[in-house]
Design a protein around this motif. Structure first.
Motif, PDB file in Angstrom:
ATOM      1  N   GLN A  32     -26.109 -24.686  16.261  1.00 26.03           N
ATOM      2  CA  GLN A  32     -25.885 -26.134  16.275  1.00 26.03           C
ATOM      3  C   GLN A  32     -25.276 -26.534  14.937  1.00 26.03           C
ATOM      4  O   GLN A  32     -25.720 -26.070  13.900  1.00 26.03           O
ATOM      5  CB  GLN A  32     -27.195 -26.893  16.471  1.00 26.03           C
ATOM      6  CG  GLN A  32     -27.903 -26.554  17.761  1.00 26.03           C
ATOM      7  CD  GLN A  32     -29.176 -27.350  17.923  1.00 26.03           C
ATOM      8  OE1 GLN A  32     -29.120 -28.541  18.158  1.00 26.03           O
ATOM      9  NE2 GLN A  32     -30.305 -26.689  17.789  1.00 26.03           N
ATOM     10  N   GLU A  34     -23.226 -30.073  12.901  1.00 24.07           N
ATOM     11  CA  GLU A  34     -22.856 -31.490  12.977  1.00 24.07           C
ATOM     12  C   GLU A  34     -21.354 -31.658  12.786  1.00 24.07           C
ATOM     13  O   GLU A  34     -20.749 -30.997  11.945  1.00 24.07           O
ATOM     14  CB  GLU A  34     -23.601 -32.284  11.924  1.00 24.07           C
ATOM     15  CG  GLU A  34     -25.077 -32.389  12.192  1.00 24.07           C
ATOM     16  CD  GLU A  34     -25.802 -33.267  11.198  1.00 24.07           C
ATOM     17  OE1 GLU A  34     -25.142 -34.099  10.551  1.00 24.07           O
ATOM     18  OE2 GLU A  34     -27.019 -33.096  11.056  1.00 24.07           O
ATOM     19  N   ASP A  37     -20.334 -37.870  14.580  1.00 27.76           N
ATOM     20  CA  ASP A  37     -21.611 -38.386  15.091  1.00 27.76           C
ATOM     21  C   ASP A  37     -22.257 -37.467  16.127  1.00 27.76           C
ATOM     22  O   ASP A  37     -23.226 -37.839  16.773  1.00 27.76           O
ATOM     23  CB  ASP A  37     -21.396 -39.762  15.733  1.00 27.76           C
ATOM     24  CG  ASP A  37     -21.018 -40.818  14.703  1.00 27.76           C
ATOM     25  OD1 ASP A  37     -21.325 -40.608  13.506  1.00 27.76           O
ATOM     26  OD2 ASP A  37     -20.423 -41.839  15.085  1.00 27.76           O
ATOM     27  N   TRP A  38     -21.718 -36.271  16.300  1.00 26.87           N
ATOM     28  CA  TRP A  38     -22.192 -35.357  17.337  1.00 26.87           C
ATOM     29  C   TRP A  38     -22.798 -34.103  16.737  1.00 26.87           C
ATOM     30  O   TRP A  38     -22.476 -33.709  15.627  1.00 26.87           O
ATOM     31  CB  TRP A  38     -21.034 -34.947  18.245  1.00 26.87           C
ATOM     32  CG  TRP A  38     -20.506 -36.059  19.080  1.00 26.87           C
ATOM     33  CD1 TRP A  38     -19.444 -36.864  18.780  1.00 26.87           C
ATOM     34  CD2 TRP A  38     -21.007 -36.503  20.333  1.00 26.87           C
ATOM     35  NE1 TRP A  38     -19.256 -37.773  19.784  1.00 26.87           N
ATOM     36  CE2 TRP A  38     -20.202 -37.578  20.756  1.00 26.87           C
ATOM     37  CE3 TRP A  38     -22.055 -36.094  21.137  1.00 26.87           C
ATOM     38  CZ2 TRP A  38     -20.422 -38.245  21.949  1.00 26.87           C
ATOM     39  CZ3 TRP A  38     -22.264 -36.763  22.337  1.00 26.87           C
ATOM     40  CH2 TRP A  38     -21.454 -37.820  22.720  1.00 26.87           C
ATOM     41  N   VAL A  39     -23.632 -33.439  17.517  1.00 26.81           N
ATOM     42  CA  VAL A  39     -24.129 -32.105  17.189  1.00 26.81           C
ATOM     43  C   VAL A  39     -23.470 -31.161  18.188  1.00 26.81           C
ATOM     44  O   VAL A  39     -23.717 -31.251  19.394  1.00 26.81           O
ATOM     45  CB  VAL A  39     -25.664 -32.015  17.291  1.00 26.81           C
ATOM     46  CG1 VAL A  39     -26.128 -30.596  17.008  1.00 26.81           C
ATOM     47  CG2 VAL A  39     -26.318 -32.992  16.335  1.00 26.81           C
ATOM     48  N   ASN A  41     -22.944 -27.690  19.973  1.00 32.18           N
ATOM     49  CA  ASN A  41     -23.779 -26.545  20.312  1.00 32.18           C
ATOM     50  C   ASN A  41     -22.912 -25.441  20.895  1.00 32.18           C
ATOM     51  O   ASN A  41     -22.055 -25.706  21.748  1.00 32.18           O
ATOM     52  CB  ASN A  41     -24.819 -26.935  21.360  1.00 32.18           C
ATOM     53  CG  ASN A  41     -25.865 -27.862  20.807  1.00 32.18           C
ATOM     54  OD1 ASN A  41     -26.934 -27.426  20.428  1.00 32.18           O
ATOM     55  ND2 ASN A  41     -25.569 -29.149  20.764  1.00 32.18           N
ATOM     56  N   LYS A  55     -21.881 -30.677  23.551  1.00 38.36           N
ATOM     57  CA  LYS A  55     -22.290 -31.511  22.422  1.00 38.36           C
ATOM     58  C   LYS A  55     -23.361 -32.494  22.856  1.00 38.36           C
ATOM     59  O   LYS A  55     -23.474 -32.846  24.022  1.00 38.36           O
ATOM     60  CB  LYS A  55     -21.097 -32.241  21.801  1.00 38.36           C
ATOM     61  CG  LYS A  55     -20.334 -33.138  22.724  1.00 38.36           C
ATOM     62  CD  LYS A  55     -19.121 -33.683  22.007  1.00 38.36           C
ATOM     63  CE  LYS A  55     -18.266 -34.522  22.934  1.00 38.36           C
ATOM     64  NZ  LYS A  55     -17.110 -35.062  22.242  1.00 38.36           N
ATOM     65  N   ARG A  56     -24.176 -32.874  21.864  1.00 42.54           N
ATOM     66  CA  ARG A  56     -25.266 -33.831  22.054  1.00 42.54           C
ATOM     67  C   ARG A  56     -25.238 -34.818  20.896  1.00 42.54           C
ATOM     68  O   ARG A  56     -24.665 -34.542  19.856  1.00 42.54           O
ATOM     69  CB  ARG A  56     -26.620 -33.118  22.053  1.00 42.54           C
ATOM     70  CG  ARG A  56     -26.842 -32.170  23.185  1.00 42.54           C
ATOM     71  CD  ARG A  56     -28.168 -31.422  23.026  1.00 42.54           C
ATOM     72  NE  ARG A  56     -29.282 -32.283  22.701  1.00 42.54           N
ATOM     73  CZ  ARG A  56     -30.156 -32.772  23.579  1.00 42.54           C
ATOM     74  NH1 ARG A  56     -30.048 -32.474  24.836  1.00 42.54           N
ATOM     75  NH2 ARG A  56     -31.138 -33.534  23.185  1.00 42.54           N
ATOM     76  N   LYS A  57     -25.917 -35.919  21.062  1.00 39.23           N
ATOM     77  CA  LYS A  57     -26.006 -36.907  19.981  1.00 39.23           C
ATOM     78  C   LYS A  57     -27.014 -36.496  18.912  1.00 39.23           C
ATOM     79  O   LYS A  57     -26.897 -36.883  17.769  1.00 39.23           O
ATOM     80  CB  LYS A  57     -26.388 -38.289  20.534  1.00 39.23           C
ATOM     81  CG  LYS A  57     -25.230 -39.016  21.164  1.00 39.23           C
ATOM     82  CD  LYS A  57     -24.243 -39.417  20.098  1.00 39.23           C
ATOM     83  CE  LYS A  57     -23.192 -40.357  20.617  1.00 39.23           C
ATOM     84  NZ  LYS A  57     -22.256 -40.751  19.586  1.00 39.23           N
ATOM     85  N   THR A  58     -28.030 -35.713  19.285  1.00 40.45           N
ATOM     86  CA  THR A  58     -29.056 -35.290  18.341  1.00 40.45           C
ATOM     87  C   THR A  58     -29.261 -33.775  18.439  1.00 40.45           C
ATOM     88  O   THR A  58     -28.932 -33.163  19.451  1.00 40.45           O
ATOM     89  CB  THR A  58     -30.411 -35.979  18.623  1.00 40.45           C
ATOM     90  OG1 THR A  58     -30.822 -35.638  19.950  1.00 40.45           O
ATOM     91  CG2 THR A  58     -30.300 -37.482  18.491  1.00 40.45           C
ATOM     92  N   ALA A  59     -29.814 -33.191  17.382  1.00 39.18           N
ATOM     93  CA  ALA A  59     -30.123 -31.760  17.397  1.00 39.18           C
ATOM     94  C   ALA A  59     -31.258 -31.500  18.393  1.00 39.18           C
ATOM     95  O   ALA A  59     -32.051 -32.390  18.703  1.00 39.18           O
ATOM     96  CB  ALA A  59     -30.525 -31.297  16.010  1.00 39.18           C
ATOM     97  N   TYR A  60     -31.327 -30.288  18.885  1.00 41.75           N
ATOM     98  CA  TYR A  60     -32.310 -29.911  19.882  1.00 41.75           C
ATOM     99  C   TYR A  60     -32.939 -28.603  19.444  1.00 41.75           C
ATOM    100  O   TYR A  60     -32.339 -27.851  18.666  1.00 41.75           O
ATOM    101  CB  TYR A  60     -31.622 -29.751  21.244  1.00 41.75           C
ATOM    102  CG  TYR A  60     -32.558 -29.628  22.417  1.00 41.75           C
ATOM    103  CD1 TYR A  60     -33.300 -30.716  22.852  1.00 41.75           C
ATOM    104  CD2 TYR A  60     -32.702 -28.435  23.082  1.00 41.75           C
ATOM    105  CE1 TYR A  60     -34.152 -30.612  23.927  1.00 41.75           C
ATOM    106  CE2 TYR A  60     -33.548 -28.313  24.168  1.00 41.75           C
ATOM    107  CZ  TYR A  60     -34.277 -29.414  24.578  1.00 41.75           C
ATOM    108  OH  TYR A  60     -35.116 -29.302  25.647  1.00 41.75           O
TER     109      TYR A  60
END
Length: 95
Positions: A32, A34, A37-39, A41, A55-60
């Motif tokens: 992951q 940054e 504004d995206w993370v 993956n 991609k996601r908005k927050t880390a997982y």
């Protein structure tokens, strides 16, 4: 788009011919990072030589070692003038 059951997945696959479904694939690597504004993956799956990206908005939490179900399509990405095949993940869920 959120898909909840297999009949909805089958409808999605039928409607979009380029989509593929992969069930119970083992993740051997998950990175992951940054970007804006995206993370972003990137996962590598056992038995596949091509990266799967989403991609996601927050880390997982890490998916390394987990089994996942994926809906994805093939895409070509140019890096330093060289084309590489990547898989663009539309939906990912733990198995």
């Amino acid at each position: 788009m959120r898909v909840n059951n297999m009949s909805e997945i089958n409808k999605l696959l039928k409607k979009h011919g380029q989509l593929n479904q992969l069930d119970s694939a083992k993740v051997i690597s998950h990175v992951q990072r940054e970007k804006d504004d995206w993370v972003l993956n990137t996962i590598m799956l056992e038995g596949y030589d091509v990266p799967f990206k989403y991609k996601r908005k927050t880390a997982y939490k890490s998916l390394q070692g987990a089994r996942v179900n994926l809906t994805y399509y093939s895409e070509t990405e140019a890096v330093a003038g060289i084309d590489f095949e990547v898989m663009k993940v539309v939906r990912i869920r733990r198995s």
